[in-house]
Write an enzyme that holds these catalytic residues in place. Structure first.
Site, PDB file in Angstrom:
ATOM      1  CD  GLU A  89      -1.132  -0.386   3.646  1.00  0.00           C
ATOM      2  OE1 GLU A  89      -1.775   0.516   4.170  1.00  0.00           O
ATOM      3  OE2 GLU A  89      -1.226  -1.572   3.986  1.00  0.00           O
ATOM      4  CB  CYS A 116       4.191  -1.433  13.231  1.00  0.00           C
ATOM      5  SG  CYS A 116       4.206  -1.346  11.439  1.00  0.00           S
ATOM      6  N   GLY A 161       7.509  -2.076   5.523  1.00  0.00           N
ATOM      7  CA  GLY A 161       8.884  -2.508   5.322  1.00  0.00           C
ATOM      8  C   GLY A 161       9.928  -1.602   5.929  1.00  0.00           C
ATOM      9  CD  GLU A 162      14.327  -0.314   8.587  1.00  0.00           C
ATOM     10  OE1 GLU A 162      13.538   0.187   9.408  1.00  0.00           O
ATOM     11  OE2 GLU A 162      15.198   0.355   8.002  1.00  0.00           O
ATOM     12  CB  SER A 216      10.931   4.893  13.806  1.00  0.00           C
ATOM     13  OG  SER A 216      10.509   5.172  12.483  1.00  0.00           O
ATOM     14  CG  LEU A 217      14.437   7.833  19.442  1.00  0.00           C
ATOM     15  CD1 LEU A 217      15.601   6.997  18.941  1.00  0.00           C
ATOM     16  CD2 LEU A 217      14.925   9.226  19.827  1.00  0.00           C
ATOM     17  CG  ASN A 292      -2.843   6.177  12.653  1.00  0.00           C
ATOM     18  OD1 ASN A 292      -4.006   6.551  12.643  1.00  0.00           O
ATOM     19  ND2 ASN A 292      -1.914   6.680  11.878  1.00  0.00           N
ATOM     20  CB  CYS A 335       2.808   1.733   7.579  1.00  0.00           C
ATOM     21  SG  CYS A 335       3.719   1.120   8.976  1.00  0.00           S
TER      22      CYS A 335
END
Ligand code: SAH
Ligand code: SF4
Length: 345
Positions: A89, A116, A161-162, A216-217, A292, A335
């Site tokens: 997406e 996530c 994804g990373e 992303s902390l 979210n 995500c």
């Protein structure tokens, strides 16, 4: 699956042309046509026999739009289908200065962050460079048509994804995006978001890239971060910050830290103070966002009041900070969420 021609740069297409006894200028023609979103059958300035030979061997457009989900705030979510049926997406967000498309770099993710949706089923597979690029090309075509302006002016690698776990393909994508005759999105207009794979952050800088790096902390200390993000066991905060500083030193670009506020977990005033401290000492910026809600997860977004207190505390301590709007919230903006709810139906 046939090999994807969109994975190749102009030089590689040129080599194929040479092998087939074709003049080298054909490579540029094919490259541009593919990056405009054309299928082989729509490329009119190439001899029919060559088109037939290419069509036999290669896939032109590996990304198809399965469905569009417009949101009431102007954002639009896309569900994309890849050649093997895998669904990924993206989200198109409209701003005054242009349109930003959020794209995926992997189908799923193996980092397993607690908040996530993308990581819930682990990693399905890496996307190829052309499959990352193809998301942008498909949206450009859907929004502007083949002859229209390129709708997408900015790109963020913040879908599923990373990106640094799919390192080589992501780097090739970054090079392709800036290549002449392509989609014309340069590194200054691309943000790469990572969960903090420290050695790869350094490698990215060493390889001469200068995209905006977003880390992303989500917590200012290792105890909380480890609970939220298993990757912190391998690369604790100190190493992540040190790699971020290295990225700044090499590229001159300030580093952005993402921080999703989760009620009762990372939203205390003291944590804001600690966050301001760990991100100080070199040019940085903090994006805070309310988590979210993901229905498969227990975590909840912070209250309006604690978001405000957290934001004010960061400001008071001199941090550069913005409170990010959640765009596309009514169409499962975070995500991995859209794909899941679509599959549930
Ligand atoms: N894997 C990369 C990039 C994709 S995730 C990364 O983790 O940075 C893009 C961003 O969405 C990250 O900052 C991630 O932490 C954030 N994110 C994931 N789930 C979220 C949720 N439920 N609410 C808010 N942000 C979320
Ligand atoms: Fe993967 Fe990023 Fe989601 Fe973590 S937040 S699971 S790294 S996509």
């Amino acid at each position: 699956m046939k090999p994807i021609l969109l994975d190749m740069n102009a030089e590689e297409i040129s080599a194929i042309m040479k092998e087939g006894g074709q003049p080298s200028y054909r490579a540029g023609q094919i490259f541009s046509a593919l990056h405009l979103g054309k299928e082989f059958s729509e490329i009119s300035n190439i001899p029919k026999a060559l088109i037939a030979a290419l069509e036999d061997k290669y896939t032109a457009q590996p990304v198809k739009i399965e469905k569009e989900f417009p949101s009431s705030d102007g954002a639009k979510k896309y569900l994309f289908r890849l050649e093997d049926g895998v669904l990924i997406e993206g989200v198109l967000m409209r701003y005054k200065y242009g349109n930003t498309l959020c794209v995926s770099t992997q189908a799923g993710c193996r980092m397993g962050c607690a908040f996530c949706a993308s990581g819930i089923d682990g990693l399905a597979r890496n996307l190829t460079p052309g499959e990352i690029l193809g998301q942008i090309i498909a949206v450009n075509r859907a929004e502007g048509g083949v002859a229209g302006d390129r709708a997408v002016t900015n790109v963020v690698l913040m879908g599923s994804g990373e990106p640094l776990d799919n390192f080589e393909n992501t780097l090739k994508f970054l090079r392709l995006a800036g290549e002449r005759g392509g989609i014309c999105v340069g590194q200054r207009n691309i943000s790469l978001s990572t969960s903090g794979i420290a050695p790869k952050m350094r490698e990215l800088a060493d390889a001469g890239f200068s995209v905006t790096l977003t880390v992303s902390l989500h917590a200012p200390d290792d105890t909380v971060r480890e609970r939220l993000m298993p990757v912190n066991k391998a690369y604790p905060i100190k190493e992540v910050i040190s790699a971020a500083r290295y990225y700044f030193e090499k590229t001159g670009r300030r580093v952005i830290f993402e921080y999703a506020l989760i009620g009762g977990v990372n939203d205390a005033k003291e944590q804001a103070a600690a966050l301001a401290a760990v991100t100080s000492g070199f040019p940085t910026h903090i994006n805070i966002i309310k988590l979210n809600y993901v229905k498969e997860k227990k975590l909840r977004g912070a209250s309006k009041e604690s978001v405000r207190v957290f934001f004010d505390e960061l400001k008071r301590r001199g941090a550069s900070v913005t409170l990010r709007r959640t765009l596309g919230g009514d169409v499962d903006g975070a995500c991995g969420q859209l794909r899941r709810s679509y599959l549930d139906e």
